[in-house]
Motif scaffolding. Sequence first.
Motif, PDB file in Angstrom:
ATOM      1  N   ALA A  42       0.820  -1.213   0.000  1.00 42.34           N
ATOM      2  CA  ALA A  42       0.000   0.000   0.000  1.00 42.34           C
ATOM      3  C   ALA A  42       0.855   1.264   0.000  1.00 42.34           C
ATOM      4  O   ALA A  42       0.357   2.348  -0.297  1.00 42.34           O
ATOM      5  N   ARG A  44       3.305   4.004  -1.244  1.00 47.74           N
ATOM      6  CA  ARG A  44       3.742   4.552  -2.533  1.00 47.74           C
ATOM      7  C   ARG A  44       5.034   5.354  -2.413  1.00 47.74           C
ATOM      8  O   ARG A  44       5.815   5.424  -3.335  1.00 47.74           O
ATOM      9  N   VAL A  73      -2.953  15.926  -2.417  1.00 46.53           N
ATOM     10  CA  VAL A  73      -2.956  14.751  -1.540  1.00 46.53           C
ATOM     11  C   VAL A  73      -3.238  15.205  -0.110  1.00 46.53           C
ATOM     12  O   VAL A  73      -2.483  16.010   0.440  1.00 46.53           O
ATOM     13  N   VAL A  98       0.252   6.518   1.068  1.00 45.45           N
ATOM     14  CA  VAL A  98      -0.317   5.186   0.903  1.00 45.45           C
ATOM     15  C   VAL A  98      -1.529   5.231  -0.025  1.00 45.45           C
ATOM     16  O   VAL A  98      -2.153   6.271  -0.194  1.00 45.45           O
ATOM     17  N   SER A  99      -1.833   4.082  -0.576  1.00 46.49           N
ATOM     18  CA  SER A  99      -3.030   3.908  -1.390  1.00 46.49           C
ATOM     19  C   SER A  99      -4.112   3.319  -0.497  1.00 46.49           C
ATOM     20  O   SER A  99      -3.905   2.284   0.130  1.00 46.49           O
ATOM     21  N   SER A 102      -8.463   2.930  -3.428  1.00 40.79           N
ATOM     22  CA  SER A 102      -8.138   3.495  -4.742  1.00 40.79           C
ATOM     23  C   SER A 102      -7.873   5.004  -4.697  1.00 40.79           C
ATOM     24  O   SER A 102      -7.996   5.688  -5.696  1.00 40.79           O
ATOM     25  N   ARG A 103      -7.495   5.515  -3.534  1.00 45.02           N
ATOM     26  CA  ARG A 103      -7.091   6.916  -3.365  1.00 45.02           C
ATOM     27  C   ARG A 103      -5.681   6.951  -2.801  1.00 45.02           C
ATOM     28  O   ARG A 103      -5.227   6.000  -2.173  1.00 45.02           O
ATOM     29  N   ILE A 104      -5.018   8.067  -2.973  1.00 40.47           N
ATOM     30  CA  ILE A 104      -3.687   8.270  -2.412  1.00 40.47           C
ATOM     31  C   ILE A 104      -3.808   9.312  -1.306  1.00 40.47           C
ATOM     32  O   ILE A 104      -4.348  10.397  -1.527  1.00 40.47           O
ATOM     33  N   GLU A 155      -7.905   0.576   5.000  1.00 40.15           N
ATOM     34  CA  GLU A 155      -9.286   0.803   4.559  1.00 40.15           C
ATOM     35  C   GLU A 155     -10.240   0.893   5.741  1.00 40.15           C
ATOM     36  O   GLU A 155     -11.232   1.597   5.681  1.00 40.15           O
ATOM     37  N   GLY A 177      -6.338   6.577  -7.774  1.00 42.93           N
ATOM     38  CA  GLY A 177      -5.534   5.366  -7.792  1.00 42.93           C
ATOM     39  C   GLY A 177      -5.408   4.854  -9.210  1.00 42.93           C
ATOM     40  O   GLY A 177      -6.047   5.343 -10.131  1.00 42.93           O
ATOM     41  N   PRO A 178      -4.581   3.832  -9.420  1.00 45.96           N
ATOM     42  CA  PRO A 178      -4.329   3.314 -10.760  1.00 45.96           C
ATOM     43  C   PRO A 178      -5.594   2.880 -11.490  1.00 45.96           C
ATOM     44  O   PRO A 178      -5.704   3.067 -12.682  1.00 45.96           O
TER      45      PRO A 178
END
Length: 186
Positions: A42, A44, A73, A98-99, A102-104, A155, A177-178
Motif C-alpha cells: 500500500a 507509494r 494529496v 499510501v493507497s 483506490s485513493r492516495i 481501509e 488510484g491506478p
Amino acid sequence: MASAERPTTGATATDHAGRSLRTVQLVSFTVGNEEYGVDIMAVREIRAWSETTPLPNTPEVVRGVINMRGAIVPIFDLRARFGMPRTEPTKYNVVIIVSVASRIVGILVDAVSDIITINEDEIRPMPSMEQVSGLGFMEGLITVGERMVGLIGLERMFSGRMLEAADGASGKPMLPGPSETSGAAA
C-alpha cells in the motif's frame, strides 16, 4: 534429468503441517511510544515532513493537503486519528504516502522504523476489547523480537466519510488510484 526439488517459500507454498508460508512485508513506524505497521504493497512513497495547506471545515485529523507532482494529496495526522493530541511536526516527522480505497493519502507519523518480513500466520488477532475506541482499524498484532507491532488496516482506518471530507474541502478530487486513471479522457 531433473531431480526432485523441495518447494520454496512463496505466495502459495505450505509446510508439512499445512500452515501458510505466504510472506508479508510491512513498513513499521512509530506514533508516540507505540509501533505500528502497514502492508508495504500500500506504500507509494515515504517523505520528510513539509508544511501542508490547511483546509477549512475538515476533521482535526486532516492536517491539510500537499501538492505531489501536480496532484492534491490530503495528509492525515495519525496521532489525532488515534485520539491523542495533534502532532507538532518537526523535521524528524515523516509522511507515508499510501493507497487507500483506490485513493492516495498521506499519514503523518513520528518516524519510520523498519521493514518487517513475516509469514502471514504470524499475525495474531486483536484481543477482544470492545470498550477501547480506535481498535476497530487494527487487523492484528505481530511479535518482532521483544516488540509488539500493531497491524493497521488502512481501509478500516479511513472510512468513506473521512476520505469524502478531505475530497469535499479541497474542491478537487484526491490523486486517483491506478484503477481510476485508465480510460480517463482529458
